[in-house]
Motif scaffolding. Structure first.
Motif, mmCIF file in Angstrom:
data_model
loop_
_atom_site.group_PDB
_atom_site.id
_atom_site.type_symbol
_atom_site.label_atom_id
_atom_site.label_comp_id
_atom_site.label_asym_id
_atom_site.label_seq_id
_atom_site.Cartn_x
_atom_site.Cartn_y
_atom_site.Cartn_z
ATOM 1 N N ALA A 98 -41.723 -25.850 -5.636
ATOM 2 C CA ALA A 98 -42.593 -26.947 -6.065
ATOM 3 C C ALA A 98 -43.565 -27.350 -4.967
ATOM 4 O O ALA A 98 -44.713 -27.717 -5.242
ATOM 5 C CB ALA A 98 -41.750 -28.140 -6.497
ATOM 6 N N GLN A 99 -43.111 -27.288 -3.718
ATOM 7 C CA GLN A 99 -43.983 -27.631 -2.591
ATOM 8 C C GLN A 99 -45.156 -26.672 -2.484
ATOM 9 O O GLN A 99 -46.254 -27.056 -2.087
ATOM 10 C CB GLN A 99 -43.183 -27.601 -1.284
ATOM 11 N N GLU A 100 -44.940 -25.414 -2.868
ATOM 12 C CA GLU A 100 -45.959 -24.385 -2.702
ATOM 13 C C GLU A 100 -46.764 -24.119 -3.974
ATOM 14 O O GLU A 100 -47.763 -23.399 -3.918
ATOM 15 C CB GLU A 100 -45.301 -23.080 -2.240
ATOM 16 N N TRP A 101 -46.340 -24.704 -5.108
ATOM 17 C CA TRP A 101 -47.027 -24.390 -6.365
ATOM 18 C C TRP A 101 -48.450 -24.955 -6.347
ATOM 19 O O TRP A 101 -48.654 -26.132 -6.081
ATOM 20 C CB TRP A 101 -46.257 -24.954 -7.557
ATOM 21 N N PRO A 102 -49.451 -24.122 -6.632
ATOM 22 C CA PRO A 102 -50.845 -24.578 -6.491
ATOM 23 C C PRO A 102 -51.316 -25.494 -7.625
ATOM 24 O O PRO A 102 -50.901 -25.343 -8.780
ATOM 25 C CB PRO A 102 -51.638 -23.262 -6.511
ATOM 26 N N PHE A 103 -52.155 -26.452 -7.263
ATOM 27 C CA PHE A 103 -52.904 -27.316 -8.185
ATOM 28 C C PHE A 103 -52.046 -28.339 -8.928
ATOM 29 O O PHE A 103 -52.551 -29.014 -9.827
ATOM 30 C CB PHE A 103 -53.695 -26.485 -9.213
ATOM 31 N N VAL A 104 -50.768 -28.465 -8.579
ATOM 32 C CA VAL A 104 -49.875 -29.399 -9.265
ATOM 33 C C VAL A 104 -49.176 -30.276 -8.235
ATOM 34 O O VAL A 104 -48.723 -29.775 -7.202
ATOM 35 C CB VAL A 104 -48.810 -28.652 -10.105
ATOM 36 N N ALA A 149 -54.671 -27.939 -15.656
ATOM 37 C CA ALA A 149 -55.331 -29.238 -15.491
ATOM 38 C C ALA A 149 -55.719 -29.459 -14.032
ATOM 39 O O ALA A 149 -56.818 -29.946 -13.724
ATOM 40 C CB ALA A 149 -54.413 -30.358 -15.980
ATOM 41 N N GLY A 150 -54.823 -29.098 -13.130
ATOM 42 C CA GLY A 150 -55.119 -29.231 -11.705
ATOM 43 C C GLY A 150 -56.236 -28.305 -11.267
ATOM 44 O O GLY A 150 -57.086 -28.681 -10.444
ATOM 45 N N LEU A 151 -56.251 -27.097 -11.823
ATOM 46 C CA LEU A 151 -57.320 -26.145 -11.504
ATOM 47 C C LEU A 151 -58.663 -26.663 -12.012
ATOM 48 O O LEU A 151 -59.676 -26.587 -11.301
ATOM 49 C CB LEU A 151 -56.989 -24.789 -12.131
ATOM 50 N N GLN A 152 -58.669 -27.189 -13.226
ATOM 51 C CA GLN A 152 -59.907 -27.752 -13.773
ATOM 52 C C GLN A 152 -60.436 -28.875 -12.887
ATOM 53 O O GLN A 152 -61.641 -28.951 -12.604
ATOM 54 C CB GLN A 152 -59.673 -28.268 -15.193
ATOM 55 N N LEU A 154 -64.648 -28.733 -13.450
ATOM 56 C CA LEU A 154 -65.205 -28.116 -14.653
ATOM 57 C C LEU A 154 -65.316 -29.116 -15.789
ATOM 58 O O LEU A 154 -64.398 -29.890 -16.053
ATOM 59 C CB LEU A 154 -64.320 -26.946 -15.102
ATOM 60 N N ASP A 155 -66.439 -29.064 -16.491
ATOM 61 C CA ASP A 155 -66.654 -29.871 -17.685
ATOM 62 C C ASP A 155 -66.355 -28.987 -18.892
ATOM 63 O O ASP A 155 -67.047 -27.996 -19.133
ATOM 64 C CB ASP A 155 -68.097 -30.374 -17.731
ATOM 65 N N VAL A 156 -65.315 -29.328 -19.630
ATOM 66 C CA VAL A 156 -64.869 -28.490 -20.746
ATOM 67 C C VAL A 156 -65.110 -29.219 -22.057
ATOM 68 O O VAL A 156 -64.662 -30.356 -22.243
ATOM 69 C CB VAL A 156 -63.375 -28.141 -20.612
#
Length: 206
Positions: free
Chosen positions: A41-47, A189-192, A197-199
């Motif tokens: 969890a510490q290393e998971w990107p964008f969350v 969601a974290g990546l957006q 990004l406008d979606v």
């Protein structure tokens, strides 16, 4: 950044694309079953760490608590059939008025891929907008054509994927898939947010 995006696609995509009994995805299931949740969890990107830990705990504990055959049958109930799928994995099922595969959004994705000179690996006649295929495609684009990544995400993947993950969470009876859908949704969601990004979210018919 691009390596983190590729990691997401290569980790999450196969879990949606392949039956849990398929040897291609067996190593991923073994990794989840043996994972140190807090470290991952510490290393998971964008969350955020707490959110990643909650999702990974559901996945890890779900594999520990359930017979693997139960995970296989739940995957098939959700995504494969033969009965009516609880969470069809193709984008056009949700965005097309007729709720069909190979709908308008599928054809738009196909045309976009052709225009960009991108071949979808392993499509085998399946619609290109399968969530697992699209996550793996995200990884490929991040590594090989990063200049079109934002367009791909904003125009084709992020338009419907969050809705699909909500359907999975609402329909599943297994902690593993609840956690997987939560983790995938939070990751995108974290990546957006990271990319700003406008979606434009379409109307959903299912």
């Amino acid at each position: 950044m691009n390596e983190s995006v590729a990691f997401l696609g290569e980790t999450l995509g196969p879990l949606f694309l392949f039956d849990p009994s398929d040897e291609q995805v067996a190593p991923l299931y073994e990794q989840v079953a043996c994972i140190d949740v807090e470290s991952a969890a510490q290393e998971w990107p964008f969350v955020r760490q707490g959110e990643a830990e909650a999702a990974l705990t559901l996945m890890h504990d779900g594999l520990e608590a359930e017979d693997r055959d139960e995970v296989v049958w739940e995957y098939r109930r959700l995504l494969v059939g033969p009965a009516a799928k609880a969470a069809p994995p193709w984008g056009s099922v949700y965005t097309d008025r007729e709720c069909v595969i190979f709908g308008e959004s599928t054809l738009a994705l196909r045309a976009w891929l052709r225009a960009k000179g991108i071949d979808v690996p392993g499509a085998n006649g399946e619609p290109e907008d399968h969530i697992g295929t699209m996550l793996l495609l995200m990884a490929w684009i991040a590594r090989n054509k990063p200049d079109v990544l934002d367009e791909y995400l904003a125009t084709h993947l992020l338009t419907w994927a969050p809705h699909f993950f909500d359907v999975v969470r609402n329909q599943t009876q297994a902690p593993f898939f609840e956690g997987l859908a939560h983790l995938a949704s939070s990751s995108l969601a974290g990546l957006q947010e990271e990319l700003g990004l406008d979606v434009k979210v379409p109307r959903f018919y299912r």
